[in-house]
Scaffold this motif. Sequence first.
Motif, PDB file in Angstrom:
ATOM      1  N   ARG A 186     -38.818  40.759  61.229  1.00 35.08           N
ATOM      2  CA  ARG A 186     -39.943  41.691  61.074  1.00 35.08           C
ATOM      3  C   ARG A 186     -40.728  41.815  62.364  1.00 35.08           C
ATOM      4  O   ARG A 186     -41.178  42.896  62.721  1.00 35.08           O
ATOM      5  CB  ARG A 186     -40.838  41.254  59.926  1.00 35.08           C
ATOM      6  CG  ARG A 186     -40.189  41.519  58.567  1.00 35.08           C
ATOM      7  CD  ARG A 186     -40.973  40.975  57.415  1.00 35.08           C
ATOM      8  NE  ARG A 186     -42.242  41.658  57.239  1.00 35.08           N
ATOM      9  CZ  ARG A 186     -42.896  41.708  56.097  1.00 35.08           C
ATOM     10  NH1 ARG A 186     -42.408  41.119  55.021  1.00 35.08           N
ATOM     11  NH2 ARG A 186     -44.041  42.321  55.989  1.00 35.08           N
ATOM     12  N   ALA A 187     -40.862  40.710  63.083  1.00 29.95           N
ATOM     13  CA  ALA A 187     -41.591  40.744  64.358  1.00 29.95           C
ATOM     14  C   ALA A 187     -40.832  41.577  65.386  1.00 29.95           C
ATOM     15  O   ALA A 187     -41.443  42.260  66.205  1.00 29.95           O
ATOM     16  CB  ALA A 187     -41.814  39.324  64.875  1.00 29.95           C
ATOM     17  N   ASP A 188     -39.494  41.515  65.317  1.00 27.89           N
ATOM     18  CA  ASP A 188     -38.663  42.290  66.250  1.00 27.89           C
ATOM     19  C   ASP A 188     -38.593  43.759  65.857  1.00 27.89           C
ATOM     20  O   ASP A 188     -38.014  44.562  66.572  1.00 27.89           O
ATOM     21  CB  ASP A 188     -37.238  41.738  66.278  1.00 27.89           C
ATOM     22  CG  ASP A 188     -37.141  40.415  66.987  1.00 27.89           C
ATOM     23  OD1 ASP A 188     -38.088  40.039  67.697  1.00 27.89           O
ATOM     24  OD2 ASP A 188     -36.114  39.742  66.808  1.00 27.89           O
ATOM     25  N   LYS A 189     -39.129  44.099  64.694  1.00 27.52           N
ATOM     26  CA  LYS A 189     -39.104  45.470  64.194  1.00 27.52           C
ATOM     27  C   LYS A 189     -37.680  46.008  64.054  1.00 27.52           C
ATOM     28  O   LYS A 189     -37.398  47.151  64.338  1.00 27.52           O
ATOM     29  CB  LYS A 189     -39.908  46.416  65.070  1.00 27.52           C
ATOM     30  CG  LYS A 189     -41.310  45.954  65.409  1.00 27.52           C
ATOM     31  CD  LYS A 189     -42.259  46.225  64.258  1.00 27.52           C
ATOM     32  CE  LYS A 189     -43.690  45.985  64.681  1.00 27.52           C
ATOM     33  NZ  LYS A 189     -44.164  44.650  64.467  1.00 27.52           N
ATOM     34  N   GLY A 190     -36.772  45.069  63.671  1.00 26.65           N
ATOM     35  CA  GLY A 190     -35.401  45.483  63.434  1.00 26.65           C
ATOM     36  C   GLY A 190     -34.589  45.720  64.694  1.00 26.65           C
ATOM     37  O   GLY A 190     -33.550  46.343  64.657  1.00 26.65           O
ATOM     38  N   SER A 191     -35.049  45.186  65.828  1.00 29.09           N
ATOM     39  CA  SER A 191     -34.339  45.458  67.094  1.00 29.09           C
ATOM     40  C   SER A 191     -33.087  44.608  67.284  1.00 29.09           C
ATOM     41  O   SER A 191     -32.392  44.769  68.255  1.00 29.09           O
ATOM     42  CB  SER A 191     -35.298  45.233  68.265  1.00 29.09           C
ATOM     43  OG  SER A 191     -35.677  43.876  68.338  1.00 29.09           O
ATOM     44  N   GLY A 192     -32.803  43.708  66.357  1.00 28.16           N
ATOM     45  CA  GLY A 192     -31.582  42.920  66.478  1.00 28.16           C
ATOM     46  C   GLY A 192     -31.863  41.455  66.661  1.00 28.16           C
ATOM     47  O   GLY A 192     -32.965  40.977  66.452  1.00 28.16           O
ATOM     48  N   VAL A 193     -30.853  40.725  67.059  1.00 24.69           N
ATOM     49  CA  VAL A 193     -30.927  39.280  67.206  1.00 24.69           C
ATOM     50  C   VAL A 193     -31.766  38.939  68.422  1.00 24.69           C
ATOM     51  O   VAL A 193     -31.663  39.574  69.466  1.00 24.69           O
ATOM     52  CB  VAL A 193     -29.502  38.698  67.344  1.00 24.69           C
ATOM     53  CG1 VAL A 193     -29.562  37.196  67.572  1.00 24.69           C
ATOM     54  CG2 VAL A 193     -28.678  39.017  66.122  1.00 24.69           C
ATOM     55  N   ARG A 194     -32.590  37.908  68.291  1.00 19.35           N
ATOM     56  CA  ARG A 194     -33.433  37.452  69.417  1.00 19.35           C
ATOM     57  C   ARG A 194     -32.611  36.714  70.409  1.00 19.35           C
ATOM     58  O   ARG A 194     -31.756  35.980  70.172  1.00 19.35           O
ATOM     59  CB  ARG A 194     -34.529  36.540  68.912  1.00 19.35           C
ATOM     60  CG  ARG A 194     -35.546  37.283  68.153  1.00 19.35           C
ATOM     61  CD  ARG A 194     -36.678  36.341  67.825  1.00 19.35           C
ATOM     62  NE  ARG A 194     -37.849  37.188  67.956  1.00 19.35           N
ATOM     63  CZ  ARG A 194     -39.059  36.756  68.060  1.00 19.35           C
ATOM     64  NH1 ARG A 194     -39.308  35.507  68.058  1.00 19.35           N
ATOM     65  NH2 ARG A 194     -40.052  37.569  68.151  1.00 19.35           N
TER      66      ARG A 194
END
Length: 152
Positions: free
Chosen positions: A144-152
């Motif tokens: 959720r923090a990544d806003k769905g941008s993928g794997v950290r």
Amino acid sequence: MIEIGITVEVPIDEAFATLTDGWLYSSWVVGASHIRAVDPEWPAVGSRIHHSVGPWPLTMQDHTTVRAVQQPYQLELEARLWPFGAAYIRLRLHEEGPGRTRIEMAEKAVKGPGVLVPDRVQGVLLTPRNRESLHRLADLINGRADKGSGVR
């Protein structure tokens, strides 16, 4: 009660928001298979998540009730699964630094046959399940923090 924890790289308010999204519980609570309803006032004291537990078609329906809440630091729950009993669950959040939150979870049987199991044995039995639940919760929080941008 044995307490286990995990750290996420998000502010405490974001971690608490994911933790208290009742519709996400079956995504991170090991054993919960379906959320049927969430009371509109969730996570107020006395409000409930109505859930199913177990694999389909052998699911059992029950609910989890908020016993105490101190936003964004603590959530105390009573999770029922009759006829097996109920468990008290405490989730505490601590801000470890800017954008960094520690989540700690403890659980203990409080009703039903599970109360006959000594606390130390309960801890040994529940630790792997709760550790997996916290890892799943951390993935949701980070996603959720990544806003769905993928794997950290």
